[in-house]
Design an enzyme around this catalytic site. Sequence first.
Site, PDB file in Angstrom:
ATOM      1  N   GLY A  42      -0.428  -7.350   4.869  1.00 33.91           N
ATOM      2  CA  GLY A  42       0.901  -7.109   5.225  1.00 33.91           C
ATOM      3  C   GLY A  42       1.621  -8.464   4.724  1.00 33.91           C
ATOM      4  O   GLY A  42       2.861  -8.543   5.003  1.00 33.91           O
ATOM      5  N   ASP A  81       4.784   5.193  -7.072  1.00 28.84           N
ATOM      6  CA  ASP A  81       5.346   4.688  -5.756  1.00 28.84           C
ATOM      7  C   ASP A  81       6.124   3.555  -6.117  1.00 28.84           C
ATOM      8  O   ASP A  81       6.613   2.921  -5.369  1.00 28.84           O
ATOM      9  CB  ASP A  81       4.053   4.317  -4.886  1.00 28.84           C
ATOM     10  CG  ASP A  81       2.997   3.469  -5.549  1.00 28.84           C
ATOM     11  OD1 ASP A  81       2.406   3.791  -6.591  1.00 28.84           O
ATOM     12  OD2 ASP A  81       2.732   2.055  -4.937  1.00 28.84           O
TER      13      ASP A  81
HETATM   14  P1  AMP Z   1       2.053  -2.259  -5.444  1.00 29.34           P
HETATM   15  O1  AMP Z   1       1.798  -1.323  -6.336  1.00 29.34           O
HETATM   16  O2  AMP Z   1       1.757  -3.581  -5.409  1.00 29.34           O
HETATM   17  O3  AMP Z   1       3.660  -2.001  -5.131  1.00 29.34           O
HETATM   18  O4  AMP Z   1       1.495  -1.611  -3.976  1.00 29.34           O
HETATM   19  C1  AMP Z   1       0.797  -0.595  -3.796  1.00 29.34           C
HETATM   20  C2  AMP Z   1       0.318  -0.300  -2.117  1.00 29.34           C
HETATM   21  O5  AMP Z   1      -0.288  -1.494  -1.677  1.00 29.34           O
HETATM   22  C3  AMP Z   1       1.913  -0.289  -1.467  1.00 29.34           C
HETATM   23  O6  AMP Z   1       1.459   0.854  -0.367  1.00 29.34           O
HETATM   24  C4  AMP Z   1       1.802  -1.619  -0.821  1.00 29.34           C
HETATM   25  O7  AMP Z   1       2.712  -1.546   0.435  1.00 29.34           O
HETATM   26  C5  AMP Z   1       0.396  -1.881  -0.493  1.00 29.34           C
HETATM   27  N1  AMP Z   1       0.171  -3.353  -0.599  1.00 29.34           N
HETATM   28  C6  AMP Z   1       0.264  -4.254  -1.598  1.00 29.34           C
HETATM   29  N2  AMP Z   1      -0.165  -5.409  -1.153  1.00 29.34           N
HETATM   30  C7  AMP Z   1      -0.177  -5.518   0.093  1.00 29.34           C
HETATM   31  C8  AMP Z   1      -0.494  -6.422   1.356  1.00 29.34           C
HETATM   32  N3  AMP Z   1      -0.690  -7.637   0.850  1.00 29.34           N
HETATM   33  N4  AMP Z   1      -0.830  -6.203   2.551  1.00 29.34           N
HETATM   34  C9  AMP Z   1      -0.496  -4.684   2.793  1.00 29.34           C
HETATM   35  N5  AMP Z   1      -0.296  -3.689   1.923  1.00 29.34           N
HETATM   36  C10 AMP Z   1       0.003  -4.089   0.552  1.00 29.34           C
HETATM   37 MG    MG Z   2       4.784  -0.837  -4.568  1.00 29.50          MG
END
Ligand code: AMP
Ligand code: MG
Length: 497
Positions: free
Chosen positions: A134, A264
Amino acid sequence: MQEDVAALERPLDLRLTWRNSFAALGPAFFTELQPTPLPSPWLVGLNLPLASQLGLDAGLLASPSGVQALTGGLAIAGTRPLASVYSGHQFGVWAGQLGDGRAILLGEADTLAGPQEFQFKGSGLTPYSRMGDGRAVLRSSIREYLCSEAMAGLGIPTTRALSVTGSDQPVRREEIETAAVVVRVAPSFIRFGHFEHFSAREQYGELRLLADHVIDRFYPACRTTDKFAGNAYAAFLEQVSERTAVMVAQWQAVGFCHGVMNTDNMSILGLTIDYGPFQFLDGFDPGHICNHSDEQGRYAYNKQPNIAYWNLFCLGQALLPLIGDQELAIAALESYKAVFPRELEGRMRAKLGLADAQPGDRELIEDVLKLLAKDRVDYSIFWRRLSGRVAGQSADTVRDLFLDRTAVDPWLLQYSERLTPNGRGLAADLMRKTNPKYVLRNHLGELAIRQAKEKDNSGVATLLGLLQAPFEEHPDHEAMAGFPPDWASQIEISCSS
Ligand code: AMP
Ligand code: MG
């Protein structure tokens, strides 16, 4: 001091009217929750121009209670924090449910810049955190803060960043780093993945609610169009395709690589969103892969236009239950194929200072890009020096960029013939407004990050100022417009953030 303690217990009043219209969609779309505070936060960066555009009191934001509020440690009066649920395709594969794993939406407020949503990034666990913690580390938070504003400064649609706050709280990545929170601002943070989520689950009622919400607020003309036999959802898909085409054309023209164009990470408003392993090109390499985790090069610089179309196709599929006719959906997506090349050519022509189109322009553009690619010529410096050349500086400043200095001469001659003699002044003006002197190169961000880790925020502030006015000269900061140092190519940027 006592006043401060008392102030920290009461929700902070930012003097905004909050409307929380996303929350009005209903519980299927989100989970309400509070951000998890970070210990003893401090201000790493406060975006004063944005604060003033929004009508926020910068003094209040920079006060102890303001810094707490910007980090999630003090409630903001009138907000209803929530994490939204979405799904998506990651690296070309359906990933199922994702969601705001480390983002928390505060709600929507009426600001001087119109209705805007405010969102924390890095403010703790949510039901969608999966294996994550998070949190966001200081390094990537500073990168997001600076790049959002760099893009805005370049006139490229983007989410904005109001602040970045840091804390000593350790966060484990490849090594132990520290936590930070970015406050992001945008009219909406809804992504393609929000639509994919409800469509994949055959929750068509929710899908329609979401589409109607976005159309009513951001694409109202879709309701009254005669196109697509009056099908508002097809018109909506077309509008999103067009906005996405405009955004990606701007990325390509300025040499920006997003790095993780998963569905996303695609905004339904055509905003650049989710700054992770992004990069502005140094030397021009069309196949450049900026994300160290992207082994196949799916999101290489020259793949971005096709990937955006692929992502729009996923959105089209998600909207199909509402559109009801595959032919209409395909027709709506066609607009991308028309708008993207037109926009890109227009932007590249502007980089050459050409206000109107003439036969042969496309070849002129293609030829110069081939020359740049052959010698990996620095992309931003080339365009800026060419602008100087048209304004009357020596051609040598341009020729010096090539291994064989004469290699560019035939092209320069052809280009000079294309520029009408009396149009040079206008061309030079257009070029100086189109070809930035300052882009957020990896090494510039890295230097500011190193300083900030030592609790010196001056590098972040200086860079922010330059990036918010990237077409100006800033003679005191000439070095930041120069070539990257040798160590810049060693910087590895991955999905780890
Ligand atoms: P991203 O492609 O990096 O934008 O993230 C892909 C997914 O992973 C999204 O649902 C983000 O919210 C989740 N996410 C990425 N980093 C974290 C983290 N450190 N803690 C929780 N969720 C994460
Ligand atoms: Mg993302």
